[in-house]
Design a protein around this motif. Sequence first.
Motif, PDB file in Angstrom:
ATOM      1  N   VAL A 132       0.849  -1.182   0.000  1.00  0.00           N
ATOM      2  CA  VAL A 132       0.000   0.000   0.000  1.00  0.00           C
ATOM      3  C   VAL A 132       0.890   1.240   0.000  1.00  0.00           C
ATOM      4  CG1 VAL A 132      -1.781   1.275   1.249  1.00  0.00           C
ATOM      5  CG2 VAL A 132      -1.809  -1.229   1.254  1.00  0.00           C
ATOM      6  N   ASP A 133       0.550   2.223  -0.835  1.00  0.00           N
ATOM      7  CA  ASP A 133       1.325   3.454  -0.919  1.00  0.00           C
ATOM      8  C   ASP A 133       0.899   4.439   0.172  1.00  0.00           C
ATOM      9  OD1 ASP A 133       2.521   2.380  -3.106  1.00  0.00           O
ATOM     10  OD2 ASP A 133       1.829   3.891  -4.538  1.00  0.00           O
ATOM     11  N   LEU A 134       1.885   5.169   0.664  1.00  0.00           N
ATOM     12  CA  LEU A 134       1.633   6.249   1.628  1.00  0.00           C
ATOM     13  C   LEU A 134       2.528   7.410   1.226  1.00  0.00           C
ATOM     14  CD1 LEU A 134       0.199   7.093   4.273  1.00  0.00           C
ATOM     15  CD2 LEU A 134       2.173   6.208   5.517  1.00  0.00           C
ATOM     16  N   ASP A 135       1.910   8.518   0.800  1.00  0.00           N
ATOM     17  CA  ASP A 135       2.711   9.631   0.304  1.00  0.00           C
ATOM     18  C   ASP A 135       3.052  10.601   1.426  1.00  0.00           C
ATOM     19  OD1 ASP A 135       0.666  11.895   0.399  1.00  0.00           O
ATOM     20  OD2 ASP A 135      -0.382  10.485  -0.911  1.00  0.00           O
ATOM     21  N   PHE A 136       4.063  11.424   1.162  1.00  0.00           N
ATOM     22  CA  PHE A 136       4.542  12.335   2.193  1.00  0.00           C
ATOM     23  C   PHE A 136       3.547  13.442   2.506  1.00  0.00           C
ATOM     24  CE2 PHE A 136       8.827  10.665   1.028  1.00  0.00           C
ATOM     25  CZ  PHE A 136       9.119  10.152   2.279  1.00  0.00           C
ATOM     26  N   GLY A 137       2.655  13.763   1.585  1.00  0.00           N
ATOM     27  CA  GLY A 137       1.625  14.746   1.897  1.00  0.00           C
ATOM     28  C   GLY A 137       0.777  14.286   3.068  1.00  0.00           C
ATOM     29  N   ARG A 138       0.383  13.022   3.052  1.00  0.00           N
ATOM     30  CA  ARG A 138      -0.422  12.474   4.153  1.00  0.00           C
ATOM     31  C   ARG A 138       0.422  12.319   5.413  1.00  0.00           C
ATOM     32  NH1 ARG A 138      -3.850   6.755   4.073  1.00  0.00           N
ATOM     33  NH2 ARG A 138      -4.454   6.793   6.282  1.00  0.00           N
ATOM     34  N   ILE A 139       1.675  11.888   5.249  1.00  0.00           N
ATOM     35  CA  ILE A 139       2.557  11.705   6.402  1.00  0.00           C
ATOM     36  C   ILE A 139       2.802  13.031   7.109  1.00  0.00           C
ATOM     37  CG2 ILE A 139       4.908  11.084   7.090  1.00  0.00           C
ATOM     38  CD1 ILE A 139       4.868   9.023   4.799  1.00  0.00           C
ATOM     39  N   ASP A 140       3.100  14.079   6.333  1.00  0.00           N
ATOM     40  CA  ASP A 140       3.394  15.387   6.926  1.00  0.00           C
ATOM     41  C   ASP A 140       2.158  16.001   7.575  1.00  0.00           C
ATOM     42  OD1 ASP A 140       6.000  15.172   6.042  1.00  0.00           O
ATOM     43  OD2 ASP A 140       5.693  16.384   4.250  1.00  0.00           O
ATOM     44  N   ALA A 141       1.001  15.786   6.968  1.00  0.00           N
ATOM     45  CA  ALA A 141      -0.215  16.433   7.459  1.00  0.00           C
ATOM     46  C   ALA A 141      -0.641  15.870   8.811  1.00  0.00           C
ATOM     47  CB  ALA A 141      -1.340  16.262   6.443  1.00  0.00           C
ATOM     48  N   ASP A 142      -0.482  14.580   9.019  1.00  0.00           N
ATOM     49  CA  ASP A 142      -0.924  13.958  10.277  1.00  0.00           C
ATOM     50  C   ASP A 142      -0.012  12.772  10.583  1.00  0.00           C
ATOM     51  OD1 ASP A 142      -2.197  12.876  12.464  1.00  0.00           O
ATOM     52  OD2 ASP A 142      -4.222  13.206  11.662  1.00  0.00           O
ATOM     53  N   PRO A 143       1.164  13.025  11.179  1.00  0.00           N
ATOM     54  CA  PRO A 143       2.105  11.934  11.450  1.00  0.00           C
ATOM     55  C   PRO A 143       1.514  10.821  12.310  1.00  0.00           C
ATOM     56  CG  PRO A 143       3.183  14.059  11.714  1.00  0.00           C
ATOM     57  CD  PRO A 143       1.723  14.333  11.536  1.00  0.00           C
ATOM     58  N   ASP A 144       0.708  11.169  13.311  1.00  0.00           N
ATOM     59  CA  ASP A 144       0.135  10.134  14.172  1.00  0.00           C
ATOM     60  C   ASP A 144      -0.808   9.218  13.397  1.00  0.00           C
ATOM     61  OD1 ASP A 144       1.534  10.931  16.427  1.00  0.00           O
ATOM     62  OD2 ASP A 144      -0.026  12.342  17.053  1.00  0.00           O
ATOM     63  N   ASP A 145      -1.576   9.795  12.483  1.00  0.00           N
ATOM     64  CA  ASP A 145      -2.462   8.984  11.642  1.00  0.00           C
ATOM     65  C   ASP A 145      -1.641   8.064  10.751  1.00  0.00           C
ATOM     66  OD1 ASP A 145      -5.153   8.419  10.310  1.00  0.00           O
ATOM     67  OD2 ASP A 145      -3.984   9.141   8.607  1.00  0.00           O
ATOM     68  N   ALA A 146      -0.508   8.567  10.229  1.00  0.00           N
ATOM     69  CA  ALA A 146       0.359   7.741   9.392  1.00  0.00           C
ATOM     70  C   ALA A 146       0.943   6.577  10.185  1.00  0.00           C
ATOM     71  CB  ALA A 146       1.477   8.592   8.793  1.00  0.00           C
ATOM     72  N   LEU A 147       1.323   6.823  11.440  1.00  0.00           N
ATOM     73  CA  LEU A 147       1.862   5.756  12.283  1.00  0.00           C
ATOM     74  C   LEU A 147       0.799   4.700  12.565  1.00  0.00           C
ATOM     75  CD1 LEU A 147       3.920   7.879  14.832  1.00  0.00           C
ATOM     76  CD2 LEU A 147       4.822   6.523  12.944  1.00  0.00           C
ATOM     77  N   ASP A 148      -0.430   5.143  12.838  1.00  0.00           N
ATOM     78  CA  ASP A 148      -1.522   4.197  13.062  1.00  0.00           C
ATOM     79  C   ASP A 148      -1.809   3.387  11.794  1.00  0.00           C
ATOM     80  OD1 ASP A 148      -1.802   5.081  15.668  1.00  0.00           O
ATOM     81  OD2 ASP A 148      -3.467   6.429  15.215  1.00  0.00           O
ATOM     82  N   PHE A 149      -1.730   4.052  10.653  1.00  0.00           N
ATOM     83  CA  PHE A 149      -1.957   3.381   9.375  1.00  0.00           C
ATOM     84  C   PHE A 149      -0.932   2.267   9.162  1.00  0.00           C
ATOM     85  CE2 PHE A 149      -0.971   3.077   4.811  1.00  0.00           C
ATOM     86  CZ  PHE A 149      -2.213   2.757   4.298  1.00  0.00           C
ATOM     87  N   VAL A 150       0.338   2.566   9.451  1.00  0.00           N
ATOM     88  CA  VAL A 150       1.401   1.571   9.274  1.00  0.00           C
ATOM     89  C   VAL A 150       1.184   0.385  10.214  1.00  0.00           C
ATOM     90  CG1 VAL A 150       3.869   1.150   9.562  1.00  0.00           C
ATOM     91  CG2 VAL A 150       3.085   3.226   8.417  1.00  0.00           C
ATOM     92  N   ALA A 151       0.862   0.673  11.463  1.00  0.00           N
ATOM     93  CA  ALA A 151       0.629  -0.413  12.414  1.00  0.00           C
ATOM     94  C   ALA A 151      -0.536  -1.292  11.962  1.00  0.00           C
ATOM     95  CB  ALA A 151       0.358   0.160  13.804  1.00  0.00           C
ATOM     96  N   GLY A 152      -1.543  -0.688  11.327  1.00  0.00           N
ATOM     97  CA  GLY A 152      -2.696  -1.446  10.864  1.00  0.00           C
ATOM     98  C   GLY A 152      -2.387  -2.377   9.717  1.00  0.00           C
ATOM     99  N   LEU A 153      -1.328  -2.106   8.970  1.00  0.00           N
ATOM    100  CA  LEU A 153      -0.974  -2.972   7.843  1.00  0.00           C
ATOM    101  C   LEU A 153      -0.572  -4.363   8.311  1.00  0.00           C
ATOM    102  CD1 LEU A 153       1.119  -0.532   5.606  1.00  0.00           C
ATOM    103  CD2 LEU A 153      -1.261  -1.236   5.298  1.00  0.00           C
TER     104      LEU A 153
END
Length: 204
Positions: free
Chosen positions: A15-36
């Motif tokens: 699954v792709d995760l771009d830096f726009g999403r990572i920069d906008a909400d780092p905590d959401d990105a971390l939760d997303f990665v853990a969910g994978l």
Amino acid sequence: MRTLSAPHPAWPETVDLDFGRIDADPDDALDFVAGLAGRAQGLRLPEPLAFGESAHRDATMVRLLAAAAAAFVPVDWTLREPLPDTVPERALCHLPPPRGSGEPGRRWRAAHEPGSCTYRYGPGFVLIHDSRPGGPINRVHVEAGWVETFRTLAGTDRPPSGGAEADLVDQLAAHQLALRLDDGYAVVLPYHADRRPPPGRVVP
């Protein structure tokens, strides 16, 4: 009786995760990665990264790679430039290495050993294990009075500039167990080892 339906799209392995999403909400990105991990999917960062351009992004990237390592999520990413002098190679070699990326990436992959810099919570203490190459093997025992301070540091990249948190960051940084960046950012480098790899899963 037969039911006709359109075929379901294939379940993506990555699954792709771009830096726009990572920069906008780092905590959401971390939760997303853990969910994978629960979906047996890997992570791909479609854009190359250059450490040293943004302390905010550097801190988030270190935390994201640590979250992926802790959850045994493979990460496909590339390093655009060599690491700056402010980021020692040994500090990050326990995290999922980049693909390609020339000599810096090759050295990272050669030094990489999953699980070589982790921490575990015990009853009233934290135990840090560090066997990264290029330095001594360390077992650091964080005593009871510092456990909540450590827990706070492990969950943020913007620790307070003074008090117990700053003191502990300095102690950890002296052993390359934390990384101080510009603009007040700092990250704990060991990741939380709280689970074993799922059966059949190749550890990244």
